[in-house]
Scaffold this active site. Structure first.
Site, PDB file in Angstrom:
ATOM      1  N   TYR A 167       0.804  -1.223   0.000  1.00 40.56           N
ATOM      2  CA  TYR A 167       0.000   0.000   0.000  1.00 40.56           C
ATOM      3  C   TYR A 167       0.839   1.276   0.000  1.00 40.56           C
ATOM      4  O   TYR A 167       0.287   2.373  -0.094  1.00 40.56           O
ATOM      5  CB  TYR A 167      -0.903   0.031   1.245  1.00 40.56           C
ATOM      6  CG  TYR A 167      -1.867  -1.120   1.335  1.00 40.56           C
ATOM      7  CD1 TYR A 167      -3.046  -1.127   0.596  1.00 40.56           C
ATOM      8  CD2 TYR A 167      -1.597  -2.212   2.156  1.00 40.56           C
ATOM      9  CE1 TYR A 167      -3.937  -2.187   0.678  1.00 40.56           C
ATOM     10  CE2 TYR A 167      -2.482  -3.282   2.244  1.00 40.56           C
ATOM     11  CZ  TYR A 167      -3.649  -3.264   1.505  1.00 40.56           C
ATOM     12  OH  TYR A 167      -4.526  -4.311   1.586  1.00 40.56           O
ATOM     13  N   HIS A 176      -4.351   6.654  -0.983  1.00 37.30           N
ATOM     14  CA  HIS A 176      -4.917   6.607   0.368  1.00 37.30           C
ATOM     15  C   HIS A 176      -3.839   6.816   1.436  1.00 37.30           C
ATOM     16  O   HIS A 176      -4.157   7.101   2.582  1.00 37.30           O
ATOM     17  CB  HIS A 176      -5.572   5.234   0.566  1.00 37.30           C
ATOM     18  CG  HIS A 176      -6.913   5.264   1.231  1.00 37.30           C
ATOM     19  ND1 HIS A 176      -7.665   6.400   1.428  1.00 37.30           N
ATOM     20  CD2 HIS A 176      -7.658   4.246   1.758  1.00 37.30           C
ATOM     21  CE1 HIS A 176      -8.799   6.085   2.036  1.00 37.30           C
ATOM     22  NE2 HIS A 176      -8.821   4.789   2.258  1.00 37.30           N
TER      23      HIS A 176
END
EC number: 3.1.1.29
Length: 196
Positions: A14, A19
């Protein structure tokens, strides 16, 4: 004392996601102010710096975005910090890429990390909304926020994280309008006509 929280999802998979811009900005602050290495505590990674004479605890929750409130709530209770002294750096779909707005309280605009924090400590904390732009269609939002920034976005993402770090002392002093203005000027200086 302030608690400065960067939101994101843990793990290499990630790391480059839109995000995770909250993590990216927090990491830049830690680097620029020579923070000691992060250590595990409060279901997150913490470090500490001094900003404008204020003790500033840095927190990167490691609970995954949707459960960020567990980490923030734990830290706030242990450190005896009121919501008004908690500042959360997070991605914001409803702002154009590279734009920044600070607000206290209000809704969560569908952001699950903010929803979780609000459930644990109420909504009277400060939010630094880091604009990532919107994909244009609600159906595309999930893949957009969990997608990595494009190579063409790297310059503004880096400039924004550096501008947030350079202006962080203003946040610590509660000078949110001055913080926003300085970021705008720093972005313009760094990118010129290429400001997104």
């Amino acid at each position: 004392m302030i608690l400065l929280v960067g939101l994101g999802n843990p793990g290499k998979a990630y790391a480059g996601n839109r995000h995770n811009i909250g993590f990216m900005a927090l990491d830049q602050i830690a680097r620029d102010y020579s923070a000691p290495p992060f250590r595990s505590k409060f279901n997150g990674l913490i470090s500490e710096i001094t900003l404008a004479g204020e003790r500033c605890v840095l927190l990167a929750p490691q609970t995954y975005m949707n459960d960020s409130g567990r980490s923030v709530g734990e830290a706030a209770r242990y450190l005896k910090i009121e919501p008004k002294d908690i500042v959360v750096l997070h991605d914001e779909l409803d702002l154009p890429a590279g734009k920044v707005r600070v607000k206290t309280g209000g809704g969560n605009a569908g952001h699950n990390g903010l929803k979780s924090i609000t459930a644990h400590i109420g909504n009277e904390y400060r939010r630094v909304r880091l604009g990532i732009g919107h994909p244009g269609d609600r159906a595309l939002v999930h893949n957009y926020v969990l997608g990595d920034f494009a190579k063409s976005e790297a310059a503004w993402v880096e400039a924004l994280c550096k501008a947030v770090a350079a202006s962080a002392p203003l946040l610590a002093k509660g000078e949110d309008d001055a913080f926003q203005t300085k970021i705008f000027k720093d972005m313009e200086a760094a990118l010129g006509k290429n400001v997104p």
